[in-house]
Design an enzyme around this catalytic site. Structure first.
Site, PDB file in Angstrom:
ATOM      1  N   VAL A 266      -1.942  -4.389  -5.869  1.00 54.20           N
ATOM      2  CA  VAL A 266      -3.389  -4.603  -5.730  1.00 54.20           C
ATOM      3  C   VAL A 266      -4.195  -4.120  -6.941  1.00 54.20           C
ATOM      4  O   VAL A 266      -5.412  -4.301  -6.976  1.00 54.20           O
ATOM      5  CB  VAL A 266      -3.976  -3.990  -4.434  1.00 54.20           C
ATOM      6  CG1 VAL A 266      -3.527  -4.745  -3.207  1.00 54.20           C
ATOM      7  CG2 VAL A 266      -3.682  -2.504  -4.324  1.00 54.20           C
TER       8      VAL A 266
ATOM      9  N   SER B  84       1.720  -1.593  -5.913  1.00 52.51           N
ATOM     10  CA  SER B  84       2.951  -1.951  -5.187  1.00 52.51           C
ATOM     11  C   SER B  84       4.097  -2.419  -6.062  1.00 52.51           C
ATOM     12  O   SER B  84       5.213  -2.569  -5.570  1.00 52.51           O
ATOM     13  CB  SER B  84       2.636  -3.030  -4.146  1.00 52.51           C
ATOM     14  OG  SER B  84       1.951  -2.453  -3.078  1.00 52.51           O
TER      15      SER B  84
ATOM     16  N   TYR C 252       4.154 -10.528  -0.224  1.00 55.00           N
ATOM     17  CA  TYR C 252       3.721 -10.415   1.178  1.00 55.00           C
ATOM     18  C   TYR C 252       3.622 -11.794   1.825  1.00 55.00           C
ATOM     19  O   TYR C 252       4.505 -12.621   1.625  1.00 55.00           O
ATOM     20  CB  TYR C 252       2.381  -9.652   1.284  1.00 55.00           C
ATOM     21  CG  TYR C 252       2.372  -8.447   0.399  1.00 55.00           C
ATOM     22  CD1 TYR C 252       3.231  -7.394   0.660  1.00 55.00           C
ATOM     23  CD2 TYR C 252       1.572  -8.373  -0.736  1.00 55.00           C
ATOM     24  CE1 TYR C 252       3.270  -6.283  -0.172  1.00 55.00           C
ATOM     25  CE2 TYR C 252       1.603  -7.280  -1.569  1.00 55.00           C
ATOM     26  CZ  TYR C 252       2.453  -6.240  -1.288  1.00 55.00           C
ATOM     27  OH  TYR C 252       2.497  -5.157  -2.109  1.00 55.00           O
TER      28      TYR C 252
ATOM     29  N   LYS D 124       7.132  -0.335  -5.991  1.00 58.39           N
ATOM     30  CA  LYS D 124       8.094  -0.408  -4.885  1.00 58.39           C
ATOM     31  C   LYS D 124       9.453  -0.949  -5.347  1.00 58.39           C
ATOM     32  O   LYS D 124      10.486  -0.656  -4.747  1.00 58.39           O
ATOM     33  CB  LYS D 124       7.514  -1.269  -3.754  1.00 58.39           C
ATOM     34  CG  LYS D 124       6.256  -0.651  -3.110  1.00 58.39           C
ATOM     35  CD  LYS D 124       5.559  -1.630  -2.178  1.00 58.39           C
ATOM     36  CE  LYS D 124       4.300  -1.044  -1.565  1.00 58.39           C
ATOM     37  NZ  LYS D 124       3.539  -2.026  -0.757  1.00 58.39           N
TER      38      LYS D 124
ATOM     39  N   TYR E 104       4.499   8.292  -2.014  1.00 57.21           N
ATOM     40  CA  TYR E 104       4.041   6.892  -2.028  1.00 57.21           C
ATOM     41  C   TYR E 104       2.727   6.727  -2.810  1.00 57.21           C
ATOM     42  O   TYR E 104       2.616   5.857  -3.676  1.00 57.21           O
ATOM     43  CB  TYR E 104       3.900   6.387  -0.584  1.00 57.21           C
ATOM     44  CG  TYR E 104       3.311   5.008  -0.503  1.00 57.21           C
ATOM     45  CD1 TYR E 104       4.071   3.894  -0.853  1.00 57.21           C
ATOM     46  CD2 TYR E 104       1.992   4.806  -0.104  1.00 57.21           C
ATOM     47  CE1 TYR E 104       3.525   2.614  -0.811  1.00 57.21           C
ATOM     48  CE2 TYR E 104       1.441   3.538  -0.060  1.00 57.21           C
ATOM     49  CZ  TYR E 104       2.212   2.448  -0.413  1.00 57.21           C
ATOM     50  OH  TYR E 104       1.666   1.191  -0.379  1.00 57.21           O
TER      51      TYR E 104
HETATM   52  N1  GLN Z   1      -1.275   1.618  -2.688  1.00 61.65           N
HETATM   53  C1  GLN Z   1      -1.610   0.351  -2.086  1.00 61.65           C
HETATM   54  C2  GLN Z   1      -1.722   0.509  -0.588  1.00 61.65           C
HETATM   55  O1  GLN Z   1      -0.990   1.252  -0.032  1.00 61.65           O
HETATM   56  C3  GLN Z   1      -0.551  -0.631  -2.442  1.00 61.65           C
HETATM   57  C4  GLN Z   1      -0.790  -1.996  -1.853  1.00 61.65           C
HETATM   58  C5  GLN Z   1      -0.436  -3.096  -2.793  1.00 61.65           C
HETATM   59  O2  GLN Z   1      -0.407  -2.926  -4.010  1.00 61.65           O
HETATM   60  N2  GLN Z   1      -0.256  -4.257  -2.240  1.00 61.65           N
HETATM   61  O3  GLN Z   1      -2.513  -0.111   0.062  1.00 61.65           O
END
Ligand code: GLN
Length: 309
Positions: free
Chosen positions: A261, A64, A243, A67, A191
């Site tokens: 993650v 993520s 988050y 992003k 994505y």
């Molecule tokens: N690719 C992961 C997902 O879509 C990204 C989530 C994350 O890094 N928080 O669940």
């Protein structure tokens, strides 16, 4: 002020003794295999130094954290029109929550939860094929990190595609509301691949410089984005980058940051440094346990919190 290199070295040495490291992400099969005992840190400063310790040269899945970079690109492509399709508020929910989308009519709270990032990917597809959008992402990352060696790990992208039922649900749901404007599998393809970017702490810290230095690669150096854009992205990192753990991160660390993650976190000390930390063990919100601890210690020792003191 303590010397940065010794602070960074001490943090890496001290954290190697920590046994409570959380758990690696298991819902993406390729990530479940990453050994938990790793920790890396890289700090790039305003005067161009790169200080590293631990596993700072080991590539990991940035997930993520990507992003932040796609948001930068989508704003460059469609500008403020993006904010009609995605909000700017903390979600207070898990990164892959579905429930909030229904009562908010398919408009995600912010660009850093999964639904929001899928909208950003969709925006990048305006006038472009998925392959072109991915090419633009890779070119941008290589440019800001000044490193042509950065690649996307196809095995991780495939692993996530095969098991990404929740993200597929989020995307279909937004398509039903007309918030996604391109085929669902195109937006998801972009994505999943952006999340599978493989980078080291050193590369990531370099890539974050434009956010730390008012849109430039160094103070007075080449411009990547306007200062206002860098400032706004940093504001979203502070309020939404972790988050439903964003409040806790601001409380403990006091820096804009974005987690993934894969266990990485990109944090910025405005005007001072761009910092990347990585350790694969996550807390219950999906944020790196040792990474957060390292940033907490670094910000405190260097007095880098944006709230001063
Ligand atoms: N690719 C992961 C997902 O879509 C990204 C989530 C994350 O890094 N928080 O669940």
């Amino acid at each position: 002020m303590p010397e940065l290199a010794s602070v960074v070295g001490d943090i890496a040495a001290d954290l190697s003794a920590v046994t409570e490291r959380g758990t690696v992400a298991s819902y993406i099969p390729m990530l479940a295999e990453v050994p938990i005992g790793q920790f890396g840190i890289a700090v790039t400063t305003a005067d161009g130094q790169v200080i590293t310790a631990g596993d700072a040269e080991v590539p990991f899945s940035i997930q993520s954290i990507s992003k932040v970079f796609t948001l930068t690109l989508a704003l460059g492509q469609i500008g403020d029109a993006l904010w009609q399709r995605v909000g700017k508020e903390p979600s207070g929910n898990a990164f892959n929550s579905i429930v909030q989308l229904e009562y908010e009519h398919g408009v995600p709270r912010n660009p850093f939860i999964n639904a929001g990032a899928i909208v950003v990917a969709d925006a990048m597809l305006s006038g472009h094929q998925p392959r072109e959008a991915l090419g633009a992402i890779l070119r941008f990352i290589r440019f800001v990190a000044a490193d042509e060696a950065i690649t996307i790990d196809e095995a991780v992208a495939r692993s996530e595609k095969e098991t990404g039922f929740r993200n597929t649900a989020l995307a279909n749901y937004m398509r039903a509301f007309g918030v996604l404007q391109h085929p669902v599998d195109h937006a998801l393809g972009v994505y999943f691949h952006q999340c599978a970017l493989s980078m080291t702490c050193r590369q990531l810290a370099l890539a974050g410089r434009y956010l730390a230095f008012s849109g430039r690669l160094s103070p007075g150096g080449p411009t990547v984005v306007a200062p206002e854009r860098a400032r706004r992205i940093a504001a979203l990192m502070l309020t939404c980058g972790h988050y439903d753990g964003s409040g806790e991160f601001a409380f403990r660390v006091g820096l804009p940051g974005k987690s993934g993650v894969g266990g990485g976190i990109l944090a910025i000390a405005p005007g001072k440094a761009s910092i990347a930390v990585w350790s694969p063990g996550l807390d219950r919100h999906g944020n790196s346990v040792l990474g957060s601890l390292a940033l907490e210690r670094l910000a405190k020792a260097m007095r880098w919190s944006v709230f001063a003191g």
